[in-house]
Scaffold this motif. Structure first.
Motif, PDB file in Angstrom:
ATOM      1  N   GLN A 134       0.789  -1.237  -0.015  1.00 41.34           N
ATOM      2  CA  GLN A 134       0.056  -0.022   0.165  1.00 41.34           C
ATOM      3  C   GLN A 134       0.903   1.155   0.078  1.00 41.34           C
ATOM      4  O   GLN A 134       0.507   2.343  -0.789  1.00 41.34           O
ATOM      5  N   TYR A 193      -1.134  -0.199  -3.801  1.00 39.91           N
ATOM      6  CA  TYR A 193      -2.215  -1.162  -3.728  1.00 39.91           C
ATOM      7  C   TYR A 193      -3.199  -0.440  -2.806  1.00 39.91           C
ATOM      8  O   TYR A 193      -2.791   0.330  -1.621  1.00 39.91           O
ATOM      9  N   SER A 194      -4.504  -0.860  -2.905  1.00 40.64           N
ATOM     10  CA  SER A 194      -5.485  -0.491  -1.740  1.00 40.64           C
ATOM     11  C   SER A 194      -6.197  -1.852  -1.222  1.00 40.64           C
ATOM     12  O   SER A 194      -6.649  -2.651  -2.149  1.00 40.64           O
ATOM     13  N   MET A 253      -9.295  -2.967   0.836  1.00 42.08           N
ATOM     14  CA  MET A 253     -10.435  -2.728   1.335  1.00 42.08           C
ATOM     15  C   MET A 253     -11.044  -3.741   2.255  1.00 42.08           C
ATOM     16  O   MET A 253     -11.217  -5.068   1.976  1.00 42.08           O
ATOM     17  N   THR A 297      -6.334  -3.244  -6.410  1.00 45.60           N
ATOM     18  CA  THR A 297      -7.350  -3.504  -4.931  1.00 45.60           C
ATOM     19  C   THR A 297      -7.519  -4.779  -4.866  1.00 45.60           C
ATOM     20  O   THR A 297      -7.749  -5.691  -5.650  1.00 45.60           O
TER      21      THR A 297
END
Ligand code: ADP
Length: 455
Positions: free
Chosen positions: A317, A322-323, A325, A361
């Protein structure tokens, strides 16, 4: 085999013969007894009805035609009917010994030698009389003997036929088995071009199909072994080459330039990590395969474990956009082998990060079920997904779908096999849902337990 069939056929025929002889002779004798006592009672009724001598003689003559003899004596042994009989002394002796001393109304049905007889003491014309009805069962005996003979002949024919059929059948069966066994030896020697063929019987055809399936699987496994050896060798070689190259560079070029040197040292560290990961994976697989690791169950906080692993991927991240969730429920506990489950989650998260799409993601969720009995961990990516054909294969050791990686290849095709082996050893449900170009979702169901339970 033939011998078993013959013994079986012989026993069956022998049993049928014995049953038949006993049943037939018993039945015929019982029927003769019933008939004799019925005729005796009918004759008694005729006597009681005050029939005249002629009626009695007629009845006696009628029955004599059927082989049944009727005698009527006075209590003193004088023959009353029939009037035309020769020597009656032996008959008189026999019947007298059975009923002479008895009261009027007494009767007995019995077998003596070849004859079935009925004897009774009755009142006739105001005086005690003795009635004697007899029937020779020698005809019954002869009939049974004849039947026995026929049965013996039929039995011998059936036996001969059984021997022939079983011989032919077992020869056919064993020759098929022999061919299969020879073919199996060739397979064991490594010849995968062999073909098990035997369609003579349904079961043999099924066995052939199964053995052909085994051949295909063994061949596949052998091919996989070769492939992994090539993969592992390649994956070992690449970081080693890099380590050597960067170490040389530090020695010869960047040793005096701290900035460059640190960059090159970082490459060496990363590549060394990669090597360690690879060696660990190979070790895990071989340990799990040999069943060398035991499952150490304990209750632990699954939520914390998942957060801990996500943190390990934090650098993605921070440095690569990068995310992650998250939809994670707090304080969910489970009972499992914590170390192994952490490996499962690490592998699944690693794959999602590796294979997710351009948006980089990854969706991670941990939620308890409505009934509170299960906790589902799920990790979803937005990558290229997995085709139906590959879906069933990805859990196999060394399996790699043709290159579709986002990050540079790190794995060896062992990760999901490790996941599968660990979850199966816990008997946990797990699975994957995926659609090409739409990403994949890997999930695991853990048992949900209260925090305080310890084992
Ligand atoms: P690898 O170390 O190659 O990732 P794995 O056993 O973890 O090995 O996975 C086996 C194969 O399954 C991978 O090579 C990849 O092709 C496919 N795969 C695993 N996870 C995903 C995912 N999230 N998306 C698409 N493909 C995946």
């Amino acid at each position: 085999m033939t011998a078993y069939f013959c013994v079986l056929a012989f026993l069956m025929i022998f049993l049928i013969e014995i049953c038949f002889v006993i049943l037939v002779s018993e039945t015929l004798e019982n029927r003769a007894r019933d008939k004799i006592s019925l005729i005796g009672k009918e004759f008694e009724a005729t006597l009681q009805s005050g029939a005249d001598e002629k009626t009695l003689e007629d009845s006696i003559n009628r029955n004599r035609i059927d082989g049944i003899n009727i005698f009527l004596f006075t209590a003193e042994g004088e023959l009353v009917a029939p009037d035309d009989y020769g020597d009656i002394q032996s008959i008189l002796n026999e019947v007298a010994s059975r009923v002479k001393q008895e009261e009027a109304g007494y009767n007995i049905t019995y077998r003596s030698g070849d004859a079935v007889s009925y004897a009774s003491k009755i009142e006739y014309a105001g005086k005690p009389h003795i009635l004697f009805v007899t029937y020779s069962v020698s005809i019954v005996r002869d009939t049974v003997l004849n039947l026995q003979l026929y049965l013996l002949i039929i039995g011998l024919c059936v036996f001969a036929a059984a021997v022939l059929v079983s011989f032919a059948f077992s020869k056919k069966l064993t020759s098929g088995l022999k061919t299969m066994s020879d073919t199996a030896v060739l397979l064991a020697e490594g010849d995968y071009d062999i073909q098990f063929t035997n369609a003579d019987y349904k079961e043999m055809a099924q066995l052939s199909d199964t053995l052909n399936y085994v051949r295909d699987e063994v061949k596949k496994s052998e091919d996989f072994q070769h492939e992994i050896l090539a993969n592992v060798t390649h994956d070992l070689k690449t970081p080693l080459t890099m380590i050597k190259a960067y170490a040389s560079m530090i020695k010869e070029i960047s040793g005096d330039n701290p900035e460059k040197r640190d960059k090159h040292l970082q490459v060496i560290i990363d590549e060394a990590d990669r090597l360690t990961g690879l060696v660990n994976d190979v070790l895990s697989v071989s340990k799990l395969q040999a069943n060398m690791t035991e499952v150490k169950l304990k209750v632990f906080n699954l939520t914390e474990l998942v957060y801990g692993i996500i943190n390990k991927f934090g650098y993605l991240q921070e440095t690569q956009g990068y995310s992650f969730m998250l939809d994670i429920e707090q304080n969910l506990y489970t009972r499992a082998d914590e170390e192994k489950i952490s490996q499962v989650i690490y592998n699944l998260l690693g794959n999602a990060a590796n294979y997710t799409g351009e948006d980089k993601t990854v969706y991670i969720s941990l939620n308890s079920s409505m009934d509170g009995k299960r906790v589902r961990f799920a990790v979803k990516d937005t990558g290229k997904g997995i085709s139906k054909k590959d879906l069933s294969e990805i859990w196999n050791r060394y399996y790699r779908v043709n290159e579709n990686h986002n990050r540079p290849v790190k794995g060896t095709g062992l990760g999901l096999n490790i996941v599968k082996a660990i979850l199966e050893s816990h008997s946990f449900d797990f699975g994957v849902e995926s659609e090409v170009e739409k990403g994949s979702l890997f999930w695991v169901d853990f048992p949900c337990v209260p925090a305080e339970i310890e084992i």
